[in-house]
Design an enzyme around this catalytic site. Structure first.
Site, mmCIF file in Angstrom:
data_model
loop_
_atom_site.group_PDB
_atom_site.id
_atom_site.type_symbol
_atom_site.label_atom_id
_atom_site.label_comp_id
_atom_site.label_asym_id
_atom_site.label_seq_id
_atom_site.Cartn_x
_atom_site.Cartn_y
_atom_site.Cartn_z
ATOM 1 N N GLN A 11 0.826 -1.208 0.000
ATOM 2 C CA GLN A 11 0.000 0.000 0.000
ATOM 3 C C GLN A 11 0.858 1.254 0.000
ATOM 4 O O GLN A 11 1.908 1.302 0.640
ATOM 5 C CB GLN A 11 -0.903 0.003 1.236
ATOM 6 C CG GLN A 11 -2.171 -0.776 1.029
ATOM 7 C CD GLN A 11 -3.139 -0.638 2.185
ATOM 8 O OE1 GLN A 11 -3.464 -1.622 2.823
ATOM 9 N NE2 GLN A 11 -3.599 0.561 2.446
ATOM 10 N N SER A 92 4.436 -6.431 2.607
ATOM 11 C CA SER A 92 3.090 -6.492 3.179
ATOM 12 C C SER A 92 2.102 -7.070 2.174
ATOM 13 O O SER A 92 2.183 -8.249 1.825
ATOM 14 C CB SER A 92 2.674 -5.101 3.669
ATOM 15 O OG SER A 92 1.425 -5.135 4.315
ATOM 16 N N LEU A 93 1.176 -6.270 1.657
ATOM 17 C CA LEU A 93 0.229 -6.727 0.642
ATOM 18 C C LEU A 93 0.952 -7.400 -0.521
ATOM 19 O O LEU A 93 0.467 -8.381 -1.098
ATOM 20 C CB LEU A 93 -0.581 -5.532 0.124
ATOM 21 C CG LEU A 93 -1.355 -5.769 -1.172
ATOM 22 C CD1 LEU A 93 -2.541 -6.674 -0.919
ATOM 23 C CD2 LEU A 93 -1.777 -4.463 -1.801
ATOM 24 N N ARG A 117 -9.157 -8.764 3.479
ATOM 25 C CA ARG A 117 -8.054 -8.341 4.362
ATOM 26 C C ARG A 117 -8.090 -6.825 4.565
ATOM 27 O O ARG A 117 -7.948 -6.326 5.683
ATOM 28 C CB ARG A 117 -6.716 -8.769 3.736
ATOM 29 C CG ARG A 117 -5.459 -8.373 4.516
ATOM 30 C CD ARG A 117 -4.240 -8.844 3.727
ATOM 31 N NE ARG A 117 -2.978 -8.595 4.400
ATOM 32 C CZ ARG A 117 -2.188 -7.560 4.184
ATOM 33 N NH1 ARG A 117 -2.552 -6.623 3.298
ATOM 34 N NH2 ARG A 117 -1.032 -7.438 4.809
ATOM 35 N N HIS A 202 0.134 -3.659 10.992
ATOM 36 C CA HIS A 202 1.264 -4.494 11.430
ATOM 37 C C HIS A 202 1.669 -4.240 12.885
ATOM 38 O O HIS A 202 2.845 -4.299 13.233
ATOM 39 C CB HIS A 202 2.460 -4.327 10.482
ATOM 40 C CG HIS A 202 2.136 -4.695 9.075
ATOM 41 N ND1 HIS A 202 1.810 -5.981 8.696
ATOM 42 C CD2 HIS A 202 2.024 -3.938 7.951
ATOM 43 C CE1 HIS A 202 1.539 -6.000 7.403
ATOM 44 N NE2 HIS A 202 1.653 -4.774 6.931
ATOM 45 N N GLN A 251 1.176 -12.014 9.656
ATOM 46 C CA GLN A 251 1.716 -10.828 8.983
ATOM 47 C C GLN A 251 0.881 -9.580 9.252
ATOM 48 O O GLN A 251 1.395 -8.469 9.290
ATOM 49 C CB GLN A 251 1.799 -11.103 7.475
ATOM 50 C CG GLN A 251 2.602 -10.084 6.693
ATOM 51 C CD GLN A 251 1.905 -9.674 5.411
ATOM 52 O OE1 GLN A 251 0.729 -9.335 5.428
ATOM 53 N NE2 GLN A 251 2.628 -9.723 4.305
#
Length: 313
Positions: A11, A92-93, A117, A202, A251
């Site tokens: 992101q 991440s993503l 998510r 996170h 995660q």
């Protein structure tokens, strides 16, 4: 021999217009966008191309939009290059894009999963109750010490992203964020910037989102990735399809250890990183992690052609 890693952004990389030239010029890319629209039940393609950026920045939209664009571009790379990738990864993503590219799940499953998510992450913390800071010019140890002290004084603050030397993102309670801005000099932090995000991603404040995602993940039959895919949580490769769900759940509420992921890939012989998708954030991190490795960003047809010329030179 050159060893290549394909890496995918998270992101923040999104922008209106991303992926449009691939859609307009390649039927494989167009099919990915159409499959995303059908899987999601709304026109994600229009949002990718026309925005507005305010809508594109809503987490539940950003996540499937980025995954769609990354896969639309990767399909063309895969078709046109002699893939000598030994590893894939994502921030991440971006880890979902990496797992999809490596065949651990099909595209429809992945795009619906990241939409959910995004929803869970967006709704885990009421608006205004959490936030994030980017810390510049400090060590990991300074950032960890800073978070511990701020937590003791003002409320929860935790490391969220170890991106590259001198750039660490932290997240936590809004009161802690506001008060933390006045504490930076004490911890060798040159600059702290408040990020425009809707939640402290996170961090442990997202455990409820992880629990909801866990239910979705439990219904998916993952396959073993076709190549090494590195996990943000522990910087280990997914060598078994049975561990994918557990790591993707964790995660959500654990720090993203991107710098350590990159160092692991380099230690394992990777000397070229191909950033697949919009923006150049991962390439900029890479320059700060190790100037001796090559990085290429592919977010346009011109960049793709340049990459293919280098590959076949």
């Amino acid at each position: 021999m050159s060893k290549t890693a394909f890496v995918f952004p998270g992101q923040g990389a999104q922008y209106a217009g991303m992926g449009k030239d691939f859609y307009d010029n390649f039927k494989e890319s167009k099919e990915i966008f159409q499959r995303a629209n059908e899987a999601l039940g709304f026109d994600i393609t229009k949002l990718c191309f026309d925005g507005p950026n305010e809508d594109l920045s809503i987490t539940k939209i950003t996540q499937p939009a980025l995954l769609t664009v990354c896969m639309a571009i990767y399909e063309i790379i895969k078709k046109n290059s002699n893939n000598n990738s030994v590893v894939m990864g994502g921030l991440s993503l971006g880890e979902y894009s990496a797992l999809t590219a490596a065949g651990a799940m099909d595209f429809e499953t992945a795009v619906k999963l990241v939409y959910n998510r995004g929803n869970y992450m967006q709704n885990a913390v009421p608006l205004g109750e959490g936030g994030m800071l980017a810390l510049m010019g400090c060590t990991d140890e300074d950032a960890i010490r800073f978070c511990k002290t701020v937590t003791e004084r003002f409320g929860l603050l935790e490391p969220a992203n170890f991106n590259c030397p001198g750039q660490i993102v932290v997240g936590g309670k809004s009161a802690a964020i506001e008060n933390a801005l006045g504490q930076t000099a004490e911890f060798n932090i040159k600059k702290a910037v408040k990020l425009q995000v809707s939640a402290p991603f996170h961090t442990s404040m997202l455990i409820s989102a992880g629990n909801k995602l866990k239910e979705d993940l439990s219904k998916i039959k993952f396959k073993k990735p076709s190549c090494n895919v590195i996990s943000n949580v522990d910087t280990e490769y997914y060598n078994d399809d049975l561990i994918i769900a557990d790591k993707l759940e964790k995660q959500v509420y654990n720090p993203v250890r991107w710098e350590a992921c990159v160092r692991k890939m380099i230690a394992d012989g990777v000397n070229t990183f191909v950033e697949v998708g919009p923006g150049k954030s991962l390439s900029s991190f890479l320059k700060k992690i190790d100037k001796n490795v090559k990085s290429i960003n592919i977010d346009s047809i011109a960049a793709l052609e340049q990459y293919l010329q280098l590959t076949y030179a």
